[in-house]
Design an enzyme around this catalytic site. Structure first.
Site, mmCIF file in Angstrom:
data_model
loop_
_atom_site.group_PDB
_atom_site.id
_atom_site.type_symbol
_atom_site.label_atom_id
_atom_site.label_comp_id
_atom_site.label_asym_id
_atom_site.label_seq_id
_atom_site.Cartn_x
_atom_site.Cartn_y
_atom_site.Cartn_z
ATOM 1 N N CYS A 82 0.839 -1.264 0.011
ATOM 2 C CA CYS A 82 0.160 -0.005 -0.096
ATOM 3 C C CYS A 82 0.924 1.055 -0.024
ATOM 4 O O CYS A 82 1.525 1.584 -0.845
ATOM 5 C CB CYS A 82 -0.799 0.007 1.170
ATOM 6 S SG CYS A 82 -2.154 1.156 0.905
ATOM 7 N N HIS B 294 -3.522 -5.533 0.828
ATOM 8 C CA HIS B 294 -2.949 -5.766 2.173
ATOM 9 C C HIS B 294 -3.039 -7.019 2.299
ATOM 10 O O HIS B 294 -3.958 -7.847 3.119
ATOM 11 C CB HIS B 294 -3.728 -5.223 3.253
ATOM 12 C CG HIS B 294 -3.442 -3.795 3.277
ATOM 13 N ND1 HIS B 294 -2.519 -3.059 3.924
ATOM 14 C CD2 HIS B 294 -4.041 -2.576 2.695
ATOM 15 C CE1 HIS B 294 -2.434 -1.803 3.785
ATOM 16 N NE2 HIS B 294 -3.799 -1.297 3.180
ATOM 17 N N GLU C 194 -1.261 -8.783 4.654
ATOM 18 C CA GLU C 194 -1.204 -8.895 6.259
ATOM 19 C C GLU C 194 -2.501 -8.706 6.884
ATOM 20 O O GLU C 194 -2.561 -9.140 8.041
ATOM 21 C CB GLU C 194 -0.034 -7.713 6.727
ATOM 22 C CG GLU C 194 -0.559 -6.392 7.150
ATOM 23 C CD GLU C 194 -0.773 -5.733 5.688
ATOM 24 O OE1 GLU C 194 -0.792 -6.226 4.816
ATOM 25 O OE2 GLU C 194 -1.055 -4.500 5.986
#
Lengths: 80, 224
Positions: free
Chosen positions: B86, B200, B202
């Protein structure tokens, strides 16, 4: 001297903000508008009397930081 | 395996990223941007998401001049593995470590939702646990995720298998949320040691939270 830097998206790079502003202007019945581009203006004082040197400095500022030359063009104005 | 995660003023995904890698068994360290070096035992350097320097001027534009970025560039140029997620992707393009640039989303809206992505090239450490054509479900959360690269640059990306992921629907058909050129969601450099993506991974580590597809993506880094 005073420096004015205008940064805008390159011709050929779609400017979504410009497009949205254009639509809004049309909805206000300004039907004679075209090519709306939204950019940004960066204004500062530069402690430099030599115009050539000032231009060289500001060009480097634009290339390194003020504009992303992958997508943006810049125009420099020196005002005494 | 040691993962070092960069932290600028305004970074806000560093702890999610830390949690994700630790849950996969990696050791982690969060590195403040004033550091002038990268720890010598770093196996992977992550530029985490967020809003470094409040996105002032342009996303990632100010962060590229943080003291740590010289060390990051040196680390990347000597073959070290770097992942930008990002805002981290934006920082890496601004720093010239990845090609292209990220513009304001076409809709001008901030987008925060799950989105499907298609694996385009898995011949790299990041995606080698997945197959080309696989569809993963990973959250996106960005205002400036509209990937731009000129025609020649795009050709080069395809020639060198640098396009990693594209936005798609559940079936893998093209679906573009933000106006990115060719629906590109992530790319790598020619040498395939610097990776960047807007979504994302994660945040996709738990089925309970919508998806655990990020596990396979991040695991790729952990076997080296």
């Amino acid at each position: 001297m005073k420096i004015v830097v205008n940064v805008s998206l390159k011709a050929g790079v779609l400017d979504s903000q410009g497009k949205a502003v254009h639509h809004a202007l049309e909805s206000l019945h300004f039907n004679n508008v075209s090519n709306v581009r939204v950019g940004k203006q960066i204004v500062f004082n530069l402690d430099e009397s030599d115009e050539k040197k000032a231009m060289a400095d500001v060009t480097r500022m634009c290339e390194d930081l003020l504009a992303n030359t992958v997508i943006e063009d810049y125009a420099i104005e020196l005002i005494k | 395996m040691k993962v070092v995660i960069l932290q600028f003023p305004g970074t806000n995904c560093e702890y999610d990223t830390q949690h994700a890698f630790e849950s996969l068994g990696a050791k982690t360290e969060i590195l403040w941007h004033k550091s002038e070096s990268v720890p010598s035992d770093t196996d992977l350097l992550v530029v985490a998401g967020g809003f470094s320097y409040g996105d002032y001027l342009r996303s990632g534009a100010i962060a590229k001049f943080s003291p740590v970025m010289q060390a990051v560039t040196k680390y990347a140029k000597s073959g070290g593995k770097v992942l930008g997620i990002c805002n981290g992707f934006q920082v890496l393009t601004e720093a010239g470590l990845l090609p292209g640039a990220l513009k304001r989303n076409d809709s001008l809206h901030f987008l925060s939702k799950h989105h499907h992505l298609k694996v385009v090239n898995n011949d790299n450490i990041f995606l080698e646990k997945l197959c080309n054509g696989d569809v993963v479900n990973v959250p996106i959360a960005h205002h400036d995720g509209n990937y731009y690269i000129d025609e020649n640059g795009l050709k080069e990306l395809y020639e060198n298998n640098q396009v990693l992921l594209k936005y798609c629907d559940e079936e893998g058909n093209d679906k573009n949320p933000n106006g990115s050129v060719d629906s590109i969601a992530g790319v790598c450099n020619k040498e395939k040691n610097v990776f960047g993506l807007m979504p994302h991974p994660e945040r996709a580590m738990e089925k309970l939270l919508g998806s655990d597809n990020g596990i396979k993506m991040l695991q790729g880094f952990l076997q080296a």
